[in-house]
Design a protein around this motif. Structure first.
Motif, PDB file in Angstrom:
ATOM      1  N   ASP A   1      -0.887   3.711  12.807  1.00  0.00           N
ATOM      2  CA  ASP A   1      -0.828   3.725  11.346  1.00  0.00           C
ATOM      3  C   ASP A   1       0.277   2.770  10.946  1.00  0.00           C
ATOM      4  N   SER A   2      -0.079   1.669  10.287  1.00  0.00           N
ATOM      5  CA  SER A   2       0.911   0.640   9.976  1.00  0.00           C
ATOM      6  C   SER A   2       0.639   0.017   8.618  1.00  0.00           C
ATOM      7  N   LYS A   3       1.698  -0.301   7.911  1.00  0.00           N
ATOM      8  CA  LYS A   3       1.618  -1.050   6.656  1.00  0.00           C
ATOM      9  C   LYS A   3       2.795  -2.021   6.576  1.00  0.00           C
ATOM     10  N   ARG A   4       2.543  -3.143   5.899  1.00  0.00           N
ATOM     11  CA  ARG A   4       3.575  -4.163   5.748  1.00  0.00           C
ATOM     12  C   ARG A   4       3.451  -4.853   4.393  1.00  0.00           C
ATOM     13  N   ASP A   5       4.595  -5.230   3.882  1.00  0.00           N
ATOM     14  CA  ASP A   5       4.664  -6.174   2.772  1.00  0.00           C
ATOM     15  C   ASP A   5       5.488  -7.349   3.288  1.00  0.00           C
ATOM     16  N   PHE A   6       4.813  -8.380   3.776  1.00  0.00           N
ATOM     17  CA  PHE A   6       5.509  -9.532   4.357  1.00  0.00           C
ATOM     18  C   PHE A   6       4.626 -10.764   4.193  1.00  0.00           C
ATOM     19  N   MET A   7       5.114 -11.913   4.644  1.00  0.00           N
ATOM     20  CA  MET A   7       4.408 -13.182   4.495  1.00  0.00           C
ATOM     21  C   MET A   7       3.955 -13.350   3.041  1.00  0.00           C
ATOM     22  N   ASN A   8       2.642 -13.602   2.806  1.00  0.00           N
ATOM     23  CA  ASN A   8       2.176 -13.779   1.429  1.00  0.00           C
ATOM     24  C   ASN A   8       1.448 -12.548   0.894  1.00  0.00           C
ATOM     25  N   TYR A   9       1.648 -11.377   1.537  1.00  0.00           N
ATOM     26  CA  TYR A   9       1.018 -10.157   1.043  1.00  0.00           C
ATOM     27  C   TYR A   9       1.544  -9.840  -0.362  1.00  0.00           C
ATOM     28  N   PRO A  10       0.658  -9.551  -1.308  1.00  0.00           N
ATOM     29  CA  PRO A  10       1.120  -9.236  -2.670  1.00  0.00           C
ATOM     30  C   PRO A  10       1.716  -7.834  -2.764  1.00  0.00           C
ATOM     31  N   VAL A  11       1.246  -6.920  -1.920  1.00  0.00           N
ATOM     32  CA  VAL A  11       1.752  -5.543  -1.899  1.00  0.00           C
ATOM     33  C   VAL A  11       1.771  -5.086  -0.438  1.00  0.00           C
ATOM     34  N   SER A  12       2.177  -3.862  -0.211  1.00  0.00           N
ATOM     35  CA  SER A  12       2.167  -3.308   1.131  1.00  0.00           C
ATOM     36  C   SER A  12       0.723  -3.047   1.576  1.00  0.00           C
TER      37      SER A  12
END
Length: 747
Positions: free
Chosen positions: A592-603
């Motif tokens: 189970d993983s989530k990220r807000d990084f690079m060009n992601y607009p949200v998590s």
């Protein structure tokens, strides 16, 4: 009267004689940590008198000895102790408290997050060279074989080890302690680069999917520590032949068996297989490569070891795809790569100290060319040229405290000098990362141990420093059952390819928490791990292509405001004992993983992370047929995909998800055969293995993602270069018989 006196004297003498040989009882109890322990040998030194303790630690025996004596207590798992006693005419009670004997064999090993395959870990060894070569679908590559272990994601469109929610660039690979820069070959977008290093070069490895040692750094997710082979057993000559490659090599061992040298050459070309098999990828230039390497190894008179390994390789390919943009029918991408790597290591004992030093140098050139094609005419040619020089030096000094405790420390220097050119973008990136570290192994008993370490780094480019503490604990719950817990703080520089202008950046950071329960016995291993990773200060980028220039696929870092998490459960079971000549393992990972990084607009859930991954590997050796049959199957739940735009319909600069969805589930069944005609010929001067390997036997049409046009209106699927690949080849060794190795490893 005289006769009566004689009789009395005789009776007194007889009574004295009997009393002198009267039996005295010696009793007592033997304990360890206030608990009685059985099977302790209790003996009166210099005599045949003694006993063995019962399950409560009690003992009892009789002796006719007199005077001063020594009572000894012995058992292989406890330190011997002796007690002085005086035997007279009264019974004696003697109690003893034993101390555990500390040794490397019985001591509990800290293994949270790590899997070790080496001579020291034969009972539960994983992914030795034989394991890798005989894992169907691994293609003899270390990185591919690791995807059949828990924690490693099956990502086919990009090279690297994607570990527990981390990107492929968040893991590092080391050889004899030194960092390997550019472990994978250069490739075009959508096709993963291959391992540059031959699997047979290494005798063992430690793979850490988290919580790794303070001796290693610059990796947010995990590390793979490879240990190269020592002196060969004897001189040999090796040849390999198949429709896609030719290679030859030799190893020469000196008469005194204290030094050796060797070299190999190889050439690969895929054009013949293109004519036989149905490829998904349209290769306008068939993948081809040349590689050569050389080595020497010297064992010093004082027991030290000096090793050198150097290699050079080139590779190139060209790919044509249907263009998603107006103005061209096709998009063409060509790659021309060159790489050299050199590694020198030295290990020597100086009294109670062990010195390990290593230095490596590598140069990598990647010449990537983009163009369009209409009516066989190429247009809009652009070039992305990258040149990099990398130097790594490391020194570690270690001292044993006792049989299972040690302290070690050292320093590391890692210098990077890269140049990038892409149309108007010219970059010269330089950075020196200086590191110091210290670590101690503390063996409190055979049941409890700890590892405590700390690492500090300084980056000349970022002009910042960090301090990363790490520790791990291990405890034996019962026979064959152990538990380990590990925690660590890990830092990594931003990727240099995103640093195309001034930015006030910092180290990326992650924290690892890992709990493991393991049962290991001869031929069987069961592991369960739960982990949590917290990411901070991840890089956020903007895509210049959609803002300043529609034709520039260059992203640049803007800040460290990214964050994320990854948590999950993993299960691994391997059994080489239950079924004769059968070795199999099962691994399962929940992520189970989530990220807000690079060009992601949200998590978001990362597009390289699958929630469920299951792998089953089976190997059956049939001695009477001289045949090894190997199967593997991998299932992974479909990964998410995103089309992230960087400006809205009004031209405003803002990241938003324009297209998104989930890929279909990944499935692949692989099969391979290994035939050993030399099997059983003990005096054979040559050893031959014939290999037939079929990847994705059922021809499942797997997908890795989508490419989208600039406006998001058109898309094309990213798929493997081929659905089902068939490999046939022969490997011949002269001068050395590896038959017994094949038998011992259930080839």
């Amino acid at each position: 009267m005289k006769t009566r006196q004689q009789r009395l004297l005789f009776l007194i003498t007889l009574l004295s004689f009997c009393l002198s040989y009267a039996q005295v009882k010696i009793t007592g109890r033997v304990t360890f940590r206030n608990k009685g322990i059985g099977e302790i040998n209790v003996t009166l030194k210099g005599t045949y008198d003694g006993a063995t303790t019962d399950s409560n630690g009690k003992f009892s025996f009789e002796t006719s000895e007199k005077g001063n004596h020594t009572l000894s207590f012995t058992h292989p798992k406890y330190n011997d102790i002796e007690k002085q006693i005086v035997i007279e005419n009264q019974d004696i009670s003697v109690d003893a408290e034993l101390k555990e004997q500390i040794n490397e064999i019985d001591a509990v090993v800290i293994s949270a997050g790590a899997i070790e395959a080496s001579d020291r870990k034969r009972a539960t060894a994983l992914l030795t060279p034989i394991d890798i070569y005989t894992t169907a679908g691994a293609d003899g590559q270390i990185s591919s074989a690791l995807t059949y272990l828990p924690g490693v994601q099956k990502v086919g469109e990009s090279e690297g080890l994607f570990i527990r929610g981390g990107t492929g660039t968040e893991s590092r690979i080391f050889m004899d302690g030194s960092l390997i820069n550019n472990y994978f070959s250069s490739s075009v977008p959508g096709i993963a680069g291959r391992d540059r290093f031959n699997t047979s070069l290494f005798k063992g490895n430690v793979f850490s999917s988290g919580g790794y040692s303070a001796l290693y750094g610059q990796a947010l997710s995990g590390a793979l520590m490879l240990e190269s082979v020592d002196l060969p057993d004897q001189s040999s000559y090796d040849f390999g032949i198949s429709p896609i490659f030719l290679n030859a090599g030799f190893q020469k061992l000196s008469g005194d068996k204290n030094h050796s040298y060797g070299a190999t050459l190889g050439y690969s070309l895929l054009s013949l297989m293109q004519k036989v098999l149905n490829f998904n990828t349209d290769f306008i230039d068939a993948p081809q490569g040349f590689n050569g390497d050389a080595n020497f190894r010297i064992k010093t008179k004082s027991g030290g070891f000096l090793k050198y390994y150097g290699m050079y390789d080139t590779n190139k390919m060209g790919v044509r795809t249907e263009s998603l943009e107006p103005g061209s029918d096709y998009a063409l991408v060509r790659i021309n790569g060159k790489n050299t790597y050199h590694n020198l290591s030295f290990k020597q004992k100086f009294g109670k100290y062990l010195l390990n030093t290593g230095a490596s140098y590598s140069y990598n050139r990647s010449d990537l060319n983009f163009s369009g094609e209409t009516n066989t005419i190429e247009t809009d040619k652009t070039q992305l040229l990258t040149d990099g020089n990398y130097i790594n030096f490391k020194a570690v000094l270690e001292r044993k405290i006792n049989k299972i405790s040690a302290v070690r420390g050292g320093f590391e220097l890692n210098n990077t000098d890269e140049k990038l050119k892409f149309e108007e973008v010219n970059k010269h990136y330089q950075d020196l990362i200086s590191s110091v570290f210290a670590e101690t192994d503390l063996g409190f008993s055979n049941e409890f141990s700890a590892k405590i370490g700390i690492r500090a780094e300084n980056s000349s480019f970022l002009n910042k420093s960090n301090i990363a503490p790490r520790f791990a604990l291990a405890y034996r719950l019962a026979k064959n059952w152990t538990t380990s817990f590990a925690y660590g703080l890990f830092y990594q520089n931003p990727e240099s390819k995103y640093i195309n202008g001034p930015a006030h950046l910092d180290f990326q950071k992650s924290q690892h928490y890992i709990l493991q329960v393991q049962r290991a016995s001869e031929g069987r291993s069961l592991r369960f791990e739960a982990f949590y990773k917290k990411y901070d200060q991840l890089i956020k980028v903007r895509n210049i292509a959609n803002i300043e220039n529609q034709n520039q696929p260059v992203q640049t870092a803007i800040n460290n405001e990214g964050f994320g998490y990854a948590k999950g459960l993993e299960l691994f079971w391997r059994d080489k004992k239950t079924f004769e000549n059968i070795d199999y393992w099962i691994s399962y990972s929940f992520l189970d993983s989530k990220r807000d990084f690079m060009n992601y607009p949200v998590s978001l859930k990362p597009n390289f992370a699958s929630e469920h991954t299951l792998s089953v590997v089976g190997k059956r050796f049939i001695p009477e047929w001289k045949l090894g049959v190997n199967l593997s199957y991998t299932y992974a739940k479909g990964r998410p995909y995103y089309d992230i735009a960087t400006k809205d319909i009004n031209g405003n600069v803002v990241n938003f998800t324009r297209n998104e969805g989930r890929l279909k589930d990944y499935n692949a069944l692989n099969l391979s055969f290994n035939y050993l005609p030399n099997l059983g010929k003990k005096d054979a001067k040559a050893f031959t293995v014939f290999v037939l390997s079929i990847s994705n036997v059922l021809g499942t049409k797997n997908m890795y993602g989508y490419n989208f046009s600039q406006d998001g209106s058109r898309s094309s699927a990213i798929v493997p270069p081929i659905n089902t690949f068939v490999f046939v080849g022969a490997f011949i060794s002269f001068g050395v018989d590896k038959t017994q190795d094949a038998i011992n490893n259930n080839l």
